[in-house]
Design an enzyme around this catalytic site. Structure first.
Site, mmCIF file in Angstrom:
data_model
loop_
_atom_site.group_PDB
_atom_site.id
_atom_site.type_symbol
_atom_site.label_atom_id
_atom_site.label_comp_id
_atom_site.label_asym_id
_atom_site.label_seq_id
_atom_site.Cartn_x
_atom_site.Cartn_y
_atom_site.Cartn_z
ATOM 1 N N ARG A 249 10.035 -32.914 4.926
ATOM 2 C CA ARG A 249 10.392 -32.968 3.510
ATOM 3 C C ARG A 249 11.710 -32.229 3.296
ATOM 4 N NH1 ARG A 249 4.925 -32.167 4.008
ATOM 5 N NH2 ARG A 249 3.634 -33.786 3.017
ATOM 6 N N LYS A 276 3.732 -28.391 2.083
ATOM 7 C CA LYS A 276 3.284 -28.869 0.774
ATOM 8 C C LYS A 276 1.862 -28.438 0.475
ATOM 9 C CE LYS A 276 2.746 -33.111 -1.944
ATOM 10 N NZ LYS A 276 2.860 -34.574 -1.940
ATOM 11 N N HIS A 346 13.437 -37.977 0.087
ATOM 12 C CA HIS A 346 12.095 -38.400 0.494
ATOM 13 C C HIS A 346 12.127 -39.797 1.097
ATOM 14 C CE1 HIS A 346 7.780 -37.440 0.230
ATOM 15 N NE2 HIS A 346 7.614 -38.745 0.192
ATOM 16 N N ARG A 349 11.660 -40.168 4.826
ATOM 17 C CA ARG A 349 10.277 -40.162 5.313
ATOM 18 C C ARG A 349 9.659 -41.551 5.176
ATOM 19 N NH1 ARG A 349 7.418 -35.450 5.734
ATOM 20 N NH2 ARG A 349 5.625 -36.154 4.508
ATOM 21 N N HIS A 373 1.057 -35.164 6.932
ATOM 22 C CA HIS A 373 0.190 -35.626 5.857
ATOM 23 C C HIS A 373 -1.170 -34.953 5.969
ATOM 24 C CE1 HIS A 373 2.471 -39.645 5.028
ATOM 25 N NE2 HIS A 373 3.011 -38.594 4.443
ATOM 26 N N TYR A 383 -9.511 -35.977 15.492
ATOM 27 C CA TYR A 383 -9.075 -37.136 16.249
ATOM 28 C C TYR A 383 -7.555 -37.127 16.432
ATOM 29 C CZ TYR A 383 -8.245 -42.060 17.424
ATOM 30 O OH TYR A 383 -7.841 -43.218 18.026
#
Length: 397
Positions: A249, A276, A346, A349, A373, A383
């Site tokens: 970011r 974030k 942004h 991204r 994320h 995972y």
């Protein structure tokens, strides 16, 4: 028998002339006009306190205070007296309340609220919040008593933000101001919270994607940046290249201190509180983000180190080297390149996500890990950890 006093007339008051000594013209009920040798005409009222001592009240200067207004003040004082309240004490308390009310300005209460929230926020969140208030709100309503701020004054402050096209910021500041007003109410400083119900007043902001170029448009973008007709600083161009390579970011990149970068090991670890998720919640998962540095990214960082390595920040502010680069620096650079409304910080991204997933068919779990994320559940998170892990030259898949 009590002496009957004939009420004063407006003409009598107007024609009253000064004498060698101060004298009085009685109106009845304790109210009288005091005329001084200098010509001043002062409204006063005499009354007896509960202890039998005589006291006086001052109602102001004629003609600023009219005969009718003076009589109204007298009647109010007599009512207080009948109710067992000392009018002079009531006046002092009223003055004190008015003084406190005037002293509880929006800026004062907002700074108290902000200081009270510091323990729950990341440093960058606290800084961003007070900076926005100082820039857009305090100049408009900061000096006003918080209890007296009207809806129109609140709307006026937010409209000025909208006028420069910053609709999203206007909505965020509306929410911030509503919290400040609520904080004041919770502390007994009553107000109407004019920011709480402005649902349909501000311009609608469409929840959607940030502007971003496509992979096909990337060669032309790079050619424009390399040509540098926009005369961008070298550090600004390096920042944009790193955003294309690392997908972090904008704030996470420009607010990076050199202490987070290990050029020898080829590592960059962003502490959880700068991420974030760390900014948005009081109890984040406190997971640091390992940014995978490719060889190209490392080369850019080494080049950048020759330019700014002596500073705290990777990208120091051009005007004040004690601060990091402004959040608007990347947007302004894109605008000068001719990409206004076509590309944003942004957007790099978004470009990375679409290219990696759709063009290169990289597993979404790996891409999401690099983009930092938030994972939807613990199983997915576990995972992802097994699927992709930090490596100096990229993810192992």
């Amino acid at each position: 028998m009590a002496k009957i006093v004939k009420p004063l007339s407006p003409v009598q008051i107007k024609n009253a002339k000064p004498k060698d000594k101060t004298y009085k013209l009685a109106d009845g009920g304790g109210l009288y006009l005091e005329i001084t040798p200098a010509g001043s005409k002062l409204w006063r009222m005499k009354f007896k306190q509960s202890n039998g001592k005589e006291n006086r009240l001052s109602f102001g200067i004629y003609p600023e205070v009219s005969l009718e207004a003076a009589r109204h003040k007298r009647d109010e004082a007599r009512k207080l007296r009948r109710d067992g309240v000392d009018p002079s004490q009531a006046k002092k308390e009223k003055k004190q309340i008015a003084k406190e009310k005037a002293g509880n300005t929006f800026e004062k209460i907002a700074r108290e609220w902000h200081n009270n929230r510091l323990g729950a926020w990341a440093e960058s969140t606290a800084k961003d919040t007070i900076n926005r208030l100082e820039k857009d709100i305090f100049p408009e309503i900061g000096s006003l008593p918080i209890a007296e701020i009207s809806h129109m004054q609140m709307i006026g402050a937010l409209r000025k933000i909208e006028e420069r096209g910053a609709n999203e910021i206007a909505h965020r500041l509306k929410a911030t101001c509503a919290r400040v007003f609520s904080y004041a109410n919770q502390h007994g400083i009553e107000n109407r919270n004019p920011a709480a119900d402005l649902k349909d007043v501000l311009k609608h902001t469409k929840p959607g994607h940030f502007a971003a170029i496509t992979a096909n448009e990337l060669p032309a973008f790079l050619a424009t940046m390399n040509k540098n007709d926009a005369r961008l600083y070298k550090t600004t161009r390096i920042a944009m290249r790193l955003m294309m390579l690392l997908f972090v970011r904008t704030s996470e990149l420009i607010e990076t201190p050199w202490s987070e970068i290990d050029l020898e090991k080829g590592e960059w670890i962003i502490p959880w509180y700068r991420m974030k998720r760390g900014k948005l919640t009081v109890n984040p998962d406190k997971t640091d983000h390992h940014v995978c540095l490719s060889q190209q990214a490392l080369e850019l960082l080494r080049e950048l180190h020759t330019l700014t390595g002596g500073n705290k920040w990777l990208f120091p502010n051009q005007r004040d080297h004690e601060k990091p680069m402004s959040n608007n620096a990347i947007l302004m650079a894109l605008k000068r390149m001719g990409y206004k409304n076509k590309m944003t910080g942004h957007g790099f991204r978004a470009l990375a996500m679409s290219t990696l997933k759709e063009e290169l068919h990289i597993r979404h779990e790996v891409v999401d890990r690099q983009l930092a994320h938030a994972q939807k559940d613990k199983v997915t998170s576990a995972y992802d950890r097994a699927l992709g892990f930090p490596h100096p030259h990229g993810y192992i898949r």
